[in-house]
Design a protein around this motif. Structure first.
Motif, PDB file in Angstrom:
ATOM      1  N   LEU A 658      12.560  -8.401  67.650  1.00  0.00           N
ATOM      2  CA  LEU A 658      12.366  -7.279  66.720  1.00  0.00           C
ATOM      3  C   LEU A 658      13.465  -7.196  65.667  1.00  0.00           C
ATOM      4  CD1 LEU A 658      11.294  -4.747  69.446  1.00  0.00           C
ATOM      5  CD2 LEU A 658       9.854  -5.425  67.525  1.00  0.00           C
ATOM      6  N   ALA A 659      14.504  -8.026  65.807  1.00  0.00           N
ATOM      7  CA  ALA A 659      15.659  -7.932  64.906  1.00  0.00           C
ATOM      8  C   ALA A 659      15.275  -8.177  63.451  1.00  0.00           C
ATOM      9  CB  ALA A 659      16.741  -8.919  65.350  1.00  0.00           C
ATOM     10  N   GLU A 660      14.362  -9.123  63.224  1.00  0.00           N
ATOM     11  CA  GLU A 660      13.959  -9.429  61.844  1.00  0.00           C
ATOM     12  C   GLU A 660      13.294  -8.220  61.191  1.00  0.00           C
ATOM     13  OE1 GLU A 660      11.499 -12.809  59.277  1.00  0.00           O
ATOM     14  OE2 GLU A 660      11.391 -12.807  61.467  1.00  0.00           O
ATOM     15  N   LYS A 661      12.454  -7.518  61.964  1.00  0.00           N
ATOM     16  CA  LYS A 661      11.795  -6.311  61.445  1.00  0.00           C
ATOM     17  C   LYS A 661      12.825  -5.255  61.058  1.00  0.00           C
ATOM     18  CE  LYS A 661       7.078  -5.984  61.983  1.00  0.00           C
ATOM     19  NZ  LYS A 661       6.119  -5.248  61.139  1.00  0.00           N
ATOM     20  N   PHE A 662      13.829  -5.094  61.902  1.00  0.00           N
ATOM     21  CA  PHE A 662      14.879  -4.119  61.603  1.00  0.00           C
ATOM     22  C   PHE A 662      15.571  -4.469  60.283  1.00  0.00           C
ATOM     23  CE2 PHE A 662      15.203  -3.474  66.416  1.00  0.00           C
ATOM     24  CZ  PHE A 662      14.426  -2.336  66.374  1.00  0.00           C
ATOM     25  N   ALA A 663      15.846  -5.770  60.102  1.00  0.00           N
ATOM     26  CA  ALA A 663      16.505  -6.215  58.867  1.00  0.00           C
ATOM     27  C   ALA A 663      15.620  -5.928  57.658  1.00  0.00           C
ATOM     28  CB  ALA A 663      16.825  -7.704  58.958  1.00  0.00           C
ATOM     29  N   GLN A 664      14.302  -6.180  57.790  1.00  0.00           N
ATOM     30  CA  GLN A 664      13.364  -5.955  56.684  1.00  0.00           C
ATOM     31  C   GLN A 664      13.284  -4.478  56.303  1.00  0.00           C
ATOM     32  OE1 GLN A 664       9.708  -7.588  58.147  1.00  0.00           O
ATOM     33  NE2 GLN A 664      10.315  -9.718  57.820  1.00  0.00           N
ATOM     34  N   TYR A 665      13.392  -3.600  57.311  1.00  0.00           N
ATOM     35  CA  TYR A 665      13.251  -2.160  57.068  1.00  0.00           C
ATOM     36  C   TYR A 665      14.594  -1.472  56.846  1.00  0.00           C
ATOM     37  CZ  TYR A 665       8.234  -2.018  58.014  1.00  0.00           C
ATOM     38  OH  TYR A 665       6.871  -2.183  57.941  1.00  0.00           O
ATOM     39  N   GLY A 666      15.672  -2.254  56.755  1.00  0.00           N
ATOM     40  CA  GLY A 666      16.977  -1.682  56.470  1.00  0.00           C
ATOM     41  C   GLY A 666      17.576  -0.898  57.610  1.00  0.00           C
ATOM     42  N   ILE A 667      17.165  -1.217  58.849  1.00  0.00           N
ATOM     43  CA  ILE A 667      17.697  -0.538  60.032  1.00  0.00           C
ATOM     44  C   ILE A 667      18.874  -1.352  60.555  1.00  0.00           C
ATOM     45  CG2 ILE A 667      17.190   0.188  62.403  1.00  0.00           C
ATOM     46  CD1 ILE A 667      14.190   0.374  61.406  1.00  0.00           C
ATOM     47  N   LYS A 668      19.988  -0.702  60.753  1.00  0.00           N
ATOM     48  CA  LYS A 668      21.207  -1.413  61.134  1.00  0.00           C
ATOM     49  C   LYS A 668      21.125  -1.918  62.571  1.00  0.00           C
ATOM     50  CE  LYS A 668      26.249  -1.016  61.204  1.00  0.00           C
ATOM     51  NZ  LYS A 668      27.406  -0.123  61.003  1.00  0.00           N
ATOM     52  N   VAL A 669      21.367  -3.223  62.742  1.00  0.00           N
ATOM     53  CA  VAL A 669      21.463  -3.811  64.076  1.00  0.00           C
ATOM     54  C   VAL A 669      22.935  -3.809  64.467  1.00  0.00           C
ATOM     55  CG1 VAL A 669      21.138  -5.903  65.456  1.00  0.00           C
ATOM     56  CG2 VAL A 669      19.401  -5.222  63.787  1.00  0.00           C
ATOM     57  N   ILE A 670      23.266  -3.090  65.537  1.00  0.00           N
ATOM     58  CA  ILE A 670      24.646  -2.986  66.002  1.00  0.00           C
ATOM     59  C   ILE A 670      25.014  -4.264  66.763  1.00  0.00           C
ATOM     60  CG2 ILE A 670      26.258  -1.682  67.446  1.00  0.00           C
ATOM     61  CD1 ILE A 670      25.332  -0.080  65.081  1.00  0.00           C
ATOM     62  N   GLY A 671      26.200  -4.766  66.505  1.00  0.00           N
ATOM     63  CA  GLY A 671      26.623  -5.991  67.191  1.00  0.00           C
ATOM     64  C   GLY A 671      26.199  -7.208  66.394  1.00  0.00           C
ATOM     65  N   THR A 672      25.695  -8.208  67.084  1.00  0.00           N
ATOM     66  CA  THR A 672      25.278  -9.443  66.428  1.00  0.00           C
ATOM     67  C   THR A 672      24.182  -9.152  65.411  1.00  0.00           C
ATOM     68  OG1 THR A 672      25.728 -10.570  68.516  1.00  0.00           O
ATOM     69  CG2 THR A 672      24.547 -11.820  66.844  1.00  0.00           C
ATOM     70  N   SER A 673      24.373  -9.603  64.154  1.00  0.00           N
ATOM     71  CA  SER A 673      23.406  -9.328  63.081  1.00  0.00           C
ATOM     72  C   SER A 673      22.165 -10.197  63.232  1.00  0.00           C
ATOM     73  CB  SER A 673      24.045  -9.623  61.723  1.00  0.00           C
ATOM     74  OG  SER A 673      24.309 -11.023  61.614  1.00  0.00           O
ATOM     75  N   PHE A 674      21.101  -9.823  62.507  1.00  0.00           N
ATOM     76  CA  PHE A 674      19.886 -10.632  62.543  1.00  0.00           C
ATOM     77  C   PHE A 674      20.158 -12.043  62.049  1.00  0.00           C
ATOM     78  CE2 PHE A 674      16.464 -12.377  59.854  1.00  0.00           C
ATOM     79  CZ  PHE A 674      15.649 -12.833  60.888  1.00  0.00           C
ATOM     80  N   GLU A 675      20.956 -12.173  60.999  1.00  0.00           N
ATOM     81  CA  GLU A 675      21.248 -13.500  60.448  1.00  0.00           C
ATOM     82  C   GLU A 675      21.900 -14.395  61.497  1.00  0.00           C
ATOM     83  OE1 GLU A 675      21.624 -16.735  57.993  1.00  0.00           O
ATOM     84  OE2 GLU A 675      20.399 -14.928  57.738  1.00  0.00           O
ATOM     85  N   ALA A 676      22.858 -13.840  62.246  1.00  0.00           N
ATOM     86  CA  ALA A 676      23.533 -14.619  63.288  1.00  0.00           C
ATOM     87  C   ALA A 676      22.586 -14.925  64.445  1.00  0.00           C
ATOM     88  CB  ALA A 676      24.755 -13.857  63.786  1.00  0.00           C
ATOM     89  N   LEU A 677      21.746 -13.953  64.799  1.00  0.00           N
ATOM     90  CA  LEU A 677      20.771 -14.178  65.865  1.00  0.00           C
ATOM     91  C   LEU A 677      19.787 -15.277  65.488  1.00  0.00           C
ATOM     92  CD1 LEU A 677      19.939 -10.454  66.784  1.00  0.00           C
ATOM     93  CD2 LEU A 677      21.162 -12.081  68.228  1.00  0.00           C
ATOM     94  N   ASP A 678      19.317 -15.216  64.237  1.00  0.00           N
ATOM     95  CA  ASP A 678      18.359 -16.215  63.771  1.00  0.00           C
ATOM     96  C   ASP A 678      18.988 -17.603  63.742  1.00  0.00           C
ATOM     97  OD1 ASP A 678      15.669 -16.736  62.610  1.00  0.00           O
ATOM     98  OD2 ASP A 678      16.852 -17.385  60.887  1.00  0.00           O
ATOM     99  N   LEU A 679      20.236 -17.658  63.350  1.00  0.00           N
ATOM    100  CA  LEU A 679      20.952 -18.936  63.300  1.00  0.00           C
ATOM    101  C   LEU A 679      21.063 -19.548  64.696  1.00  0.00           C
ATOM    102  CD1 LEU A 679      22.457 -20.836  61.357  1.00  0.00           C
ATOM    103  CD2 LEU A 679      24.535 -19.521  61.805  1.00  0.00           C
ATOM    104  N   ALA A 680      21.280 -18.700  65.703  1.00  0.00           N
ATOM    105  CA  ALA A 680      21.412 -19.196  67.069  1.00  0.00           C
ATOM    106  C   ALA A 680      20.063 -19.535  67.689  1.00  0.00           C
ATOM    107  CB  ALA A 680      22.130 -18.158  67.927  1.00  0.00           C
ATOM    108  N   GLU A 681      19.015 -18.764  67.332  1.00  0.00           N
ATOM    109  CA  GLU A 681      17.710 -18.944  67.966  1.00  0.00           C
ATOM    110  C   GLU A 681      16.860 -20.030  67.301  1.00  0.00           C
ATOM    111  OE1 GLU A 681      16.390 -17.396  70.683  1.00  0.00           O
ATOM    112  OE2 GLU A 681      18.321 -16.438  71.029  1.00  0.00           O
ATOM    113  N   ASP A 682      17.027 -20.224  65.994  1.00  0.00           N
ATOM    114  CA  ASP A 682      16.251 -21.233  65.268  1.00  0.00           C
ATOM    115  C   ASP A 682      16.872 -22.609  65.525  1.00  0.00           C
ATOM    116  OD1 ASP A 682      15.397 -23.047  63.151  1.00  0.00           O
ATOM    117  OD2 ASP A 682      14.548 -21.282  62.167  1.00  0.00           O
TER     118      ASP A 682
END
Length: 706
Positions: A658-682
């Motif tokens: 759900l992190a990508e959706k949060f990033a798209q809607y401008g909802i702050k992800v606390i801790g590891t950012s969506f960009e960092a999560l995507d980098l690790a998961e992709d």
């Protein structure tokens, strides 16, 4: 009677590793029990072999032993802690009960002068030994299916010749229905009988006539030393007899039971609990009811311990069964304990539900290619979800949305079965997707009478499905612009997600969301309060629904019971249902995330849909939303609460997705950012990162098509 002051130190036996039939519900029960004892100033020693649990956290018990669950380990602990007065085995499932019996047989409890609390040996033996249980039921006049126990292959063959087929084989002293089976014909009997005898540690099985098509119910009971008994919850299985209750879709309160039969069932359950032994604690009782007008009742079994159903009943009602059962075990009466939700009524006050809950199991057959996916008496699910709604239909939709199997709910997602013969097969041979196949059967025009004939599911449930399908058909005749407010509100009240409505209308999910906001169709939150709003609830435990507008003094009002504070808030997303690869360890992480955020001064909000977990305990977070970890539900909670941000990295892949959706809607992800999560998961991006950093890695290529 006040607490027994002679008990100053208690040994709790855990349930060991997570296995099918015995999962994280015992971590929930054990954690509650430890806290309940500690509140009374009692020293707690815990033995459990599973490190991925909250109960083995250093902050809970005084002494924790991560040791094998054996009598040798028990003796070592009792020698090291001679001050232990009592043992509480009812929080560790079948594993703890079996270990307790073994220790008793070896005289360990007598040697160390240990009192057993919460249950006694006689109760364990009479409920787990099929022959003793059958004899006791006959003595107290409780009906049973015609049955006989067999301790040898030859005796079992003789019983089969006497009764004829179909038959049920139930091994003694097993968990999760291990070794149990329905035998439809003589050709299969020899193998299944041998398997049942081998599954039982005492080489004993009960063979009874199969009551195919009978309805199945469960009652959760608590009893104190004054012989007061309270019934916490009545649970109905949507699936009829023949499917293990852990693999059944279950509903509370019971939907198709007459009040007269329910009262008879209550009396029988109380009589059974009082007859199995003189102890204070909890019991789970299972009954079968004939589907005709007579509604004959027979007893299936009784478990003198907390179970998966106890965890479900606790979350369904808000009544902390394990916590109260522990207080009763150390001598308190129900009248002396307060209701933890209302803080004004006593624990003797039976919960009342003004909502409906639906539990759906979660299976992982995809991990076991070639395995038998047909459901039967041996449990196969690895987790479960629970949906809460104002109606059965709403709760059913919310439960299906919680499963995380790439379905948006019942129907309206283009993923249903279309082939008539395939649907017949899915109905005839129940598996993980029969809950969806019923809807598909109605969609292809199959009469309810035919579906009932195949599945034996009560027509009341099938008519609920039919109403949902009729609503989908009606909405599909409109466009987004022409859809009327009343029809959209009805769809939301019956649990349809915005994605499903978008599928019906041929538009985008975001357009449906915008439309309902324009029409002032908003989700409101209601309390799980144990008393149907008769008393004020003190504990913020919520579910969502959609309500009709009411007019007061000329103003349009929709009551929302979730009051937003002005404190800084953090939302922690849970991990949803347990499954292979994502289990109890993520619940452990979520609980610690909640505790850490509390320490930092934030108001903590938990969103999860798994009734087995500690994270969904009513007093873990400052606010609990028992909702699907599903975008629409989460976004509405965020809009309502306006948190500082959301923590996704503790809830496994469920939350991370759900992190990508949060990033798209401008909802702050606390801790590891969506960009960092995507980098690790992709995998591709991560390999490119390694290459740019000149870190050695295997040669790779990425594929997006087969």
């Amino acid at each position: 009677m006040p607490k027994d002051n002679s008990i100053k130190s208690v040994l709790i036996i855990g349930s060991g590793p997570i296995i099918i039939g015995q999962a994280c519900e015992f971590d929930y029960a054990g954690s509650q029990s430890i806290r309940s004892l500690k509140e009374e100033g009692i020293e707690v020693t815990l033995i459990n072999s599973n490190p991925a649990t909250i109960m083995t956290d250093p902050s809970l018990a005084d002494h924790i032993y991560l040791k094998p669950l054996t009598t040798k380990s028990i003796v070592e602990i009792l020698k090291k802690h001679p001050n232990i007065d009592a043992v509480l085995p009812t929080m560790g499932g079948q594993t703890a009960l079996n270990l307790c019996i073994e220790a008793d047989d070896k005289g360990i409890w007598n040697d160390f002068n240990i009192e057993m609390i919460g249950v006694n040996i006689d109760a364990i033996n009479v409920t787990e030994d099929r022959e003793q249980f059958r004899n006791l039921m006959n003595e107290i006049g409780i009906g049973q299916a015609p049955s006989t126990t067999a301790t040898s292959f030859l005796k079992g063959k003789g019983i089969a010749q006497e009764y004829g087929f179909p038959l049920v084989i139930r091994p003694s002293f097993t968990l999760g229905g291990y070794g149990a089976s329905i035998v439809y014909n003589e050709e299969d009997f020899d193998d299944l009988l041998s398997r049942g005898l081998e599954a039982s540690p005492i080489h004993e099985v009960l063979i009874d006539k199969a009551l195919l098509g009978w309805k199945e119910y469960e009652l959760e009971l608590l009893r104190d030393k004054n012989d007061n008994v309270v019934i916490i919850c009545a649970i109905e299985n949507m699936d009829p007899m023949g499917i293990h209750t852990g693999d059944s879709i279950t509903v509370a309160p019971a939907m198709t039971l007459s009040d007269f039969t329910y009262q008879r069932m209550r009396d029988m359950a109380i009589h059974m609990m009082r007859s199995i032994g003189d102890f204070a604690g909890g019991c789970n009782v299972q009954f079968a009811v004939s589907p005709d007008e007579k509604e004959d009742i027979i007893a299936i079994e009784i478990n003198p311990r907390v179970s998966r159903s106890s965890a479900l009943a606790s979350k369904a009602t808000g009544y902390p069964i394990a916590k109260v059962a522990t207080k009763l075990a150390i001598g308190y009466n129900l009248t002396e304990l307060e209701n933890q939700i209302t803080k004004t009524t006593s624990a003797l006050f039976e919960p009342t539900l003004d909502y409906v809950i639906v539990k759906i199991p979660r299976w992982n057959f995809d991990k076991f290619e070639g395995s038998d996916r047909t459901l039967g008496l041996q449990m196969k699910s690895v987790g479960e979800v629970m949906g809460i709604g104002r109606s059965f239909q709403e709760a059913l939709h919310k439960a299906t949305q919680s499963l995380e199997i790439k379905r948006n709910g019942l129907g309206a997602d283009g993923k249903g079965y279309k082939d008539y013969n395939q649907i017949i097969d899915k109905l005839t041979n129940p598996s993980w997707d029969r809950v969806f196949a019923i809807y598909d059967a109605i969609q292809v025009g199959m009469p309810l009478s035919r579906i009932h004939e195949i599945t034996k599911i009560d027509l009341w449930f099938l008519k609920q499905y039919e109403e949902l399908h009729a609503l989908e058909k009606e909405i599909s005749t409109y466009t987004l612009d022409t859809l009327q407010r009343d029809l959209l509100l009805e769809a939301k009240q019956k649990g349809y997600g915005d994605r499903q409505i978008a599928h019906m209308l041929g538009c985008l999910e975001s357009e449906v969301y915008t439309k309902r906001k324009e029409l002032n169709i908003n989700r409101v939150y209601k309390l799980v309060d144990t008393c149907a709003a008769e008393f004020k609830a003190e504990t913020p435990y919520y579910y969502s629904t959609f309500e009709n507008d009411s007019i007061q003094n000329g103003n349009t009002i929709v009551e929302n019971e979730s009051i937003v504070t002005d404190k800084k808030k953090i939302i922690v997303l849970g991990s949803g249902p347990n499954r292979i690869g994502q289990g109890i360890e993520f619940d452990y992480c979520c609980v610690h995330g909640i505790l850490a955020a509390k320490e930092c001064g934030y108001e903590t909000i938990m969103i999860n849909c798994n009734p087995e977990t500690v994270s969904t305990d009513f007093d873990t977070a400052d606010k609990l939303y028992f909702e699907p970890v599903f975008w629409e539900h989460i976004y509405d909670i965020i809009q309502h609460e306006k948190p500082e941000g959301v923590i996704v990295q503790l809830g496994g892949q469920t939350a991370l997705k759900l992190a990508e959706k949060f990033a798209q809607y401008g909802i702050k992800v606390i801790g590891t950012s969506f960009e960092a999560l995507d980098l690790a998961e992709d995998r591709g991006r991560f390999s490119e990162l390694l290459e740019s950093l000149d870190i050695p890695f295997p040669q790779f290529g990425t594929a997006t098509t087969a």
